[in-house]
Motif scaffolding. Structure first.
Motif, PDB file in Angstrom:
ATOM      1  N   GLY A  70      13.042  -3.492  24.369  1.00  0.00           N
ATOM      2  CA  GLY A  70      11.647  -3.694  24.724  1.00  0.00           C
ATOM      3  C   GLY A  70      10.804  -4.309  23.629  1.00  0.00           C
ATOM      4  N   GLY A  71      11.368  -4.503  22.443  1.00  0.00           N
ATOM      5  CA  GLY A  71      10.608  -5.110  21.351  1.00  0.00           C
ATOM      6  C   GLY A  71      11.164  -4.727  19.998  1.00  0.00           C
ATOM      7  N   THR A  72      10.539  -5.231  18.958  1.00  0.00           N
ATOM      8  CA  THR A  72      10.971  -4.991  17.581  1.00  0.00           C
ATOM      9  C   THR A  72      10.456  -3.643  17.066  1.00  0.00           C
ATOM     10  OG1 THR A  72       9.044  -6.124  16.704  1.00  0.00           O
ATOM     11  CG2 THR A  72      11.024  -7.476  17.104  1.00  0.00           C
ATOM     12  N   GLY A  73      10.654  -3.404  15.782  1.00  0.00           N
ATOM     13  CA  GLY A  73      10.233  -2.140  15.176  1.00  0.00           C
ATOM     14  C   GLY A  73       8.759  -1.852  15.329  1.00  0.00           C
ATOM     15  N   GLU A  74       7.927  -2.885  15.241  1.00  0.00           N
ATOM     16  CA  GLU A  74       6.483  -2.686  15.430  1.00  0.00           C
ATOM     17  C   GLU A  74       6.199  -2.134  16.824  1.00  0.00           C
ATOM     18  OE1 GLU A  74       6.754  -5.793  12.173  1.00  0.00           O
ATOM     19  OE2 GLU A  74       7.791  -5.481  14.072  1.00  0.00           O
ATOM     20  N   GLU A 105       7.477   8.271   3.035  1.00  0.00           N
ATOM     21  CA  GLU A 105       7.190   9.420   2.172  1.00  0.00           C
ATOM     22  C   GLU A 105       7.916   9.283   0.832  1.00  0.00           C
ATOM     23  OE1 GLU A 105       8.488  14.047   2.234  1.00  0.00           O
ATOM     24  OE2 GLU A 105       7.538  13.315   4.073  1.00  0.00           O
ATOM     25  N   ALA A 106       9.172   8.854   0.858  1.00  0.00           N
ATOM     26  CA  ALA A 106       9.941   8.662  -0.383  1.00  0.00           C
ATOM     27  C   ALA A 106       9.328   7.550  -1.226  1.00  0.00           C
ATOM     28  CB  ALA A 106      11.395   8.342  -0.055  1.00  0.00           C
ATOM     29  N   ALA A 107       8.939   6.460  -0.596  1.00  0.00           N
ATOM     30  CA  ALA A 107       8.330   5.356  -1.343  1.00  0.00           C
ATOM     31  C   ALA A 107       7.063   5.830  -2.049  1.00  0.00           C
ATOM     32  CB  ALA A 107       8.025   4.191  -0.405  1.00  0.00           C
ATOM     33  N   ARG A 108       6.249   6.560  -1.327  1.00  0.00           N
ATOM     34  CA  ARG A 108       4.999   7.053  -1.919  1.00  0.00           C
ATOM     35  C   ARG A 108       5.261   8.068  -3.016  1.00  0.00           C
ATOM     36  NH1 ARG A 108       1.546   7.441   3.704  1.00  0.00           N
ATOM     37  NH2 ARG A 108       0.810   5.280   3.667  1.00  0.00           N
ATOM     38  N   ARG A 109       6.184   8.979  -2.783  1.00  0.00           N
ATOM     39  CA  ARG A 109       6.486  10.027  -3.759  1.00  0.00           C
ATOM     40  C   ARG A 109       6.971   9.439  -5.088  1.00  0.00           C
ATOM     41  NH1 ARG A 109      10.037  14.041  -1.301  1.00  0.00           N
ATOM     42  NH2 ARG A 109       8.082  14.946  -0.630  1.00  0.00           N
ATOM     43  N   PHE A 110       7.790   8.398  -5.013  1.00  0.00           N
ATOM     44  CA  PHE A 110       8.379   7.834  -6.219  1.00  0.00           C
ATOM     45  C   PHE A 110       7.665   6.585  -6.720  1.00  0.00           C
ATOM     46  CE2 PHE A 110      11.771  10.398  -4.398  1.00  0.00           C
ATOM     47  CZ  PHE A 110      12.104  11.178  -5.496  1.00  0.00           C
ATOM     48  N   GLY A 111       6.635   6.140  -6.015  1.00  0.00           N
ATOM     49  CA  GLY A 111       5.849   4.995  -6.459  1.00  0.00           C
ATOM     50  C   GLY A 111       6.514   3.647  -6.233  1.00  0.00           C
ATOM     51  N   ALA A 112       7.353   3.549  -5.223  1.00  0.00           N
ATOM     52  CA  ALA A 112       8.005   2.273  -4.921  1.00  0.00           C
ATOM     53  C   ALA A 112       7.011   1.336  -4.244  1.00  0.00           C
ATOM     54  CB  ALA A 112       9.219   2.486  -4.021  1.00  0.00           C
ATOM     55  N   THR A 113       6.939   0.117  -4.731  1.00  0.00           N
ATOM     56  CA  THR A 113       6.064  -0.893  -4.145  1.00  0.00           C
ATOM     57  C   THR A 113       6.866  -1.938  -3.375  1.00  0.00           C
ATOM     58  OG1 THR A 113       6.174  -2.167  -6.192  1.00  0.00           O
ATOM     59  CG2 THR A 113       4.316  -0.639  -5.939  1.00  0.00           C
ATOM     60  N   VAL A 114       8.185  -1.911  -3.551  1.00  0.00           N
ATOM     61  CA  VAL A 114       9.088  -2.857  -2.903  1.00  0.00           C
ATOM     62  C   VAL A 114      10.256  -2.077  -2.312  1.00  0.00           C
ATOM     63  CG1 VAL A 114      10.662  -4.812  -3.292  1.00  0.00           C
ATOM     64  CG2 VAL A 114       8.464  -4.731  -4.476  1.00  0.00           C
ATOM     65  N   ALA A 115      10.713  -2.518  -1.139  1.00  0.00           N
ATOM     66  CA  ALA A 115      11.903  -1.937  -0.521  1.00  0.00           C
ATOM     67  C   ALA A 115      12.912  -3.062  -0.294  1.00  0.00           C
ATOM     68  CB  ALA A 115      11.555  -1.270   0.795  1.00  0.00           C
ATOM     69  N   LEU A 116      14.120  -2.887  -0.800  1.00  0.00           N
ATOM     70  CA  LEU A 116      15.214  -3.837  -0.616  1.00  0.00           C
ATOM     71  C   LEU A 116      16.106  -3.280   0.485  1.00  0.00           C
ATOM     72  CD1 LEU A 116      16.803  -6.337  -1.434  1.00  0.00           C
ATOM     73  CD2 LEU A 116      17.811  -4.995  -3.295  1.00  0.00           C
ATOM     74  N   LEU A 146       7.172   0.525   6.692  1.00  0.00           N
ATOM     75  CA  LEU A 146       6.894   0.260   5.279  1.00  0.00           C
ATOM     76  C   LEU A 146       5.932  -0.923   5.129  1.00  0.00           C
ATOM     77  CD1 LEU A 146      10.491   0.741   3.846  1.00  0.00           C
ATOM     78  CD2 LEU A 146       8.566   2.329   3.613  1.00  0.00           C
ATOM     79  N   HIS A 147       6.189  -1.982   5.872  1.00  0.00           N
ATOM     80  CA  HIS A 147       5.336  -3.171   5.812  1.00  0.00           C
ATOM     81  C   HIS A 147       3.894  -2.819   6.197  1.00  0.00           C
ATOM     82  CE1 HIS A 147       4.153  -7.368   6.166  1.00  0.00           C
ATOM     83  NE2 HIS A 147       3.625  -7.061   7.337  1.00  0.00           N
ATOM     84  N   ALA A 148       3.727  -2.034   7.257  1.00  0.00           N
ATOM     85  CA  ALA A 148       2.392  -1.641   7.706  1.00  0.00           C
ATOM     86  C   ALA A 148       1.652  -0.830   6.647  1.00  0.00           C
ATOM     87  CB  ALA A 148       2.481  -0.848   9.010  1.00  0.00           C
ATOM     88  N   ALA A 149       2.405  -0.144   5.793  1.00  0.00           N
ATOM     89  CA  ALA A 149       1.808   0.674   4.737  1.00  0.00           C
ATOM     90  C   ALA A 149       1.597  -0.113   3.436  1.00  0.00           C
ATOM     91  CB  ALA A 149       2.683   1.897   4.459  1.00  0.00           C
ATOM     92  N   GLY A 150       1.904  -1.415   3.468  1.00  0.00           N
ATOM     93  CA  GLY A 150       1.664  -2.252   2.292  1.00  0.00           C
ATOM     94  C   GLY A 150       2.813  -2.333   1.311  1.00  0.00           C
TER      95      GLY A 150
END
Length: 159
Positions: A70-74, A105-116, A146-150
């Motif tokens: 029905g559509g993509t992740g968004e 939550e993990a990105a925010r907790r550890f301060g990740a600004t990029v996800a590979l 993640l993208h929606a959260a910047g």
């Protein structure tokens, strides 16, 4: 954002959220990994936060393959599409949403600004994912969250 800009942002990042399968962990739906020397090289000197949103949400390894319907992740996050098992059609949308929230939550907790992330995954695809049996342009559920959260999402294929 261009591929070169994504690569530059990854190079500058201090902390990076990374699909665990790219680090050699056998957590993919088929029980395999997608360990990549290019990924390991790109991560040298960085703090790495490994994650598999699907196993984090409680889906086992191995597990049935999932596609978006029905559509993509968004669209999944907006309640307009589903994540379903390819063969049985069993709805796994709640698990995929939960995995996406755990990743954020993990990105925010550890301060990740990029996800590979692993390209073409229904969770981690950053530029393409499967909707039904067709590869379409768009993000998987976790990449979309993640993208929606910047948080900048970079594909392993950008390397």
């Amino acid at each position: 954002m261009t591929r070169e800009e994504r690569r530059a942002a990854l190079k500058e990042a201090r902390v990076v959220l990374v699909s665990a399968c790219l680090l050699g962990q056998a957590c993919r739906y088929d029980g395999q990994s997608k360990g990549s020397g290019r990924v390991l090289q790109a991560l040298e000197g960085k703090e790495v936060v490994p994650l598999c949103p699907e196993t984090g949400a409680g889906l086992g390894t191995p597990r049935p393959a999932v596609v978006l319907r029905g559509g993509t992740g968004e669209a999944v996050l907006a309640g307009q599409a589903q994540a379903v098992e390819r063969e049985s059609g069993r709805d796994q949308t709640a698990a995929f949403r939960r995995g996406a929230e755990l990743a954020l939550e993990a990105a925010r907790r550890f301060g990740a600004t990029v996800a590979l992330l692993k390209e073409r995954s229904p969770s981690c695809g950053t530029q393409g994912t499967y909707v039904g049996e067709q590869l379409v342009q768009g993000r998987g559920v976790t990449a979309a969250r993640l993208h929606a959260a910047g948080i900048l999402t970079v594909s392993d294929e950008d390397l």
